[in-house]
Scaffold this active site. Sequence first.
Site, short mmCIF file in Angstrom:
data_model
loop_
_atom_site.label_atom_id
_atom_site.label_comp_id
_atom_site.label_asym_id
_atom_site.label_seq_id
_atom_site.Cartn_x
_atom_site.Cartn_y
_atom_site.Cartn_z
N HIS A 72 -13.77 35.57 -7.84
CA HIS A 72 -12.52 35.88 -7.15
C HIS A 72 -12.06 34.66 -6.37
O HIS A 72 -12.86 34.01 -5.71
CB HIS A 72 -12.72 37.04 -6.16
CG HIS A 72 -12.77 38.37 -6.83
ND1 HIS A 72 -12.37 39.52 -6.20
CD2 HIS A 72 -13.14 38.74 -8.08
CE1 HIS A 72 -12.50 40.54 -7.03
NE2 HIS A 72 -12.98 40.10 -8.17
N TYR A 196 -8.48 44.42 1.91
CA TYR A 196 -8.91 44.81 3.26
C TYR A 196 -7.68 45.40 3.94
O TYR A 196 -6.73 44.68 4.22
CB TYR A 196 -9.41 43.60 4.05
CG TYR A 196 -10.77 43.08 3.62
CD1 TYR A 196 -10.92 42.29 2.47
CD2 TYR A 196 -11.91 43.39 4.36
CE1 TYR A 196 -12.17 41.81 2.09
CE2 TYR A 196 -13.17 42.91 3.98
CZ TYR A 196 -13.29 42.12 2.86
OH TYR A 196 -14.52 41.66 2.48
N PRO A 288 -20.51 44.82 7.98
CA PRO A 288 -20.25 44.36 6.62
C PRO A 288 -18.85 43.80 6.37
O PRO A 288 -18.57 43.34 5.27
CB PRO A 288 -20.48 45.63 5.78
CG PRO A 288 -20.27 46.76 6.72
CD PRO A 288 -20.68 46.28 8.07
N LYS A 292 -21.33 39.22 4.81
CA LYS A 292 -22.24 38.11 5.06
C LYS A 292 -23.73 38.45 4.98
O LYS A 292 -24.57 37.54 4.90
CB LYS A 292 -21.96 37.52 6.47
CG LYS A 292 -20.69 36.72 6.55
CD LYS A 292 -20.84 35.36 5.89
CE LYS A 292 -19.53 34.74 5.51
NZ LYS A 292 -19.14 34.90 4.10
N TYR A 380 -15.20 33.02 4.80
CA TYR A 380 -15.41 34.06 3.80
C TYR A 380 -16.16 33.52 2.57
O TYR A 380 -17.12 34.15 2.10
CB TYR A 380 -14.07 34.68 3.39
CG TYR A 380 -14.23 36.00 2.68
CD1 TYR A 380 -14.34 37.19 3.40
CD2 TYR A 380 -14.31 36.07 1.30
CE1 TYR A 380 -14.52 38.40 2.76
CE2 TYR A 380 -14.48 37.28 0.65
CZ TYR A 380 -14.59 38.44 1.39
OH TYR A 380 -14.77 39.64 0.74
#
Length: 387
Positions: A72, A196, A288, A292, A380
């Site tokens: 991604h 998200y 979460p 990570k 990220y």
Amino acid sequence: MRTQVGIIGAGPAGLLLSHLLHLRGISSVVLEKRSREYVERRVRAGVLEQGTVDTLVEAGVGERMLREGLPHHGIELRYGGAGHRIPFEKLVPGRSITVYGQQEVVKDLIAARLAAGGDVRFEVEDVALHSLESQPYITFGGERLDCDVIAGCDGFHGVSRPAIPEGVLSVFERDYPFAWLGILARVAPSSEELIYARTERGFALHSMRSPTVSRFYLQVPADARLEDWTDERIWAELRTRLETVPGFTLATGEIMERGITPMRGFVAEPMQYGRLYLAGDAAHIVPPTGAKGLNLAVADVRVLTEALAAYFADGSTGLLDGYSDACLKRVWRAQHFSWWMTTLLHTFEEDDPYARKLQLSYLDYVTSSEAAATTLAENYVGLPFDR
Ligand code: APR
Ligand code: PHB
């Protein structure tokens, strides 16, 4: 029985450590409380940072991940009736994430250990640690394993961390007043990238595992019970929280798996005592939202492998002595990032209208300023391991 490194726990941390040590000619025995089937089926997170992918590939256990994992190059933040993409390819060129279930990583590592004749024992009872200051040993199911060092890779609820004498560890902790209800569903993802979503009813996350399997999470109250969440209620809530932009419809399907995960941040310092070294969830937990947990476990294990390789090569203890300090920088960066993502996207009951305005303003900033978006993107995809 004797080995160089006694490893407690066959999660990603313990298994990867055993494999990396094997590549350096260092022997280990892995002791796992659960069955092989259980650890291979346990559904957990699924986002691998660039450094984690590189580590698995370099260690020769990345073949299936490269074949089946989903690369991604961005994620979507959805709020206020619109979606905003964070484009990794533009903000952090050359770095991306791969979506590949943690249990698939675990399967690949177990297969590699067993193929190499590795000693991984499942359904081991009554694991206990002894004599941590020198000549440590582990007892389990009536047997005794003498080791040069012990690696505590037994997760948050394991026996390694509690074996450290009282007063040695400093514990830093934050409990969040909500949990995540997670499901795995037999349905094609409704989006190519992770979404998200921040809504007034709480957070939702659309993730996936394959072209035919999707993974979703819903923010729920900390005391939520699975039996109160029927399939219909779960899908209705996911629809309400995700179908907030024009033209987006959520495909639904059979729910194959469900669970509720508490949200907490936790760090125990130092991550070592005598001849015991803690790695992964045994030493730290992150909420979460930043994806990570698994990646931190991999980072710890890399550091520990180098330290142990130096120690077994010539007896030098410098790297081992510095293990905890070397790991904690990244651990705290991940704690902060995970806290930041969590507060950015969840609703907190105590939030007043002013706090909600601040949150939305911050989201607008993150999605409109290249500097702010880069902060999100570089954390990220993961900071480089060799920094
Ligand atoms: N004896 C032996 N094994 C134990 C014991 C014990 N007393 N207690 C726990 N274990 C085992 C668990 O059954 C589990 O298989 O230790 C293993 C720990 O694995 P994880 O919990 O997966 O932890 P870790 O390997 O550190 O992985 C990092 O990343 O996605 C996140 O939190 C998620 O587990 C994940 C973590
Ligand atoms: C997952 O796919 O399980 C997942 C993805 C992103 C997260 C957490 C979990 O932040």
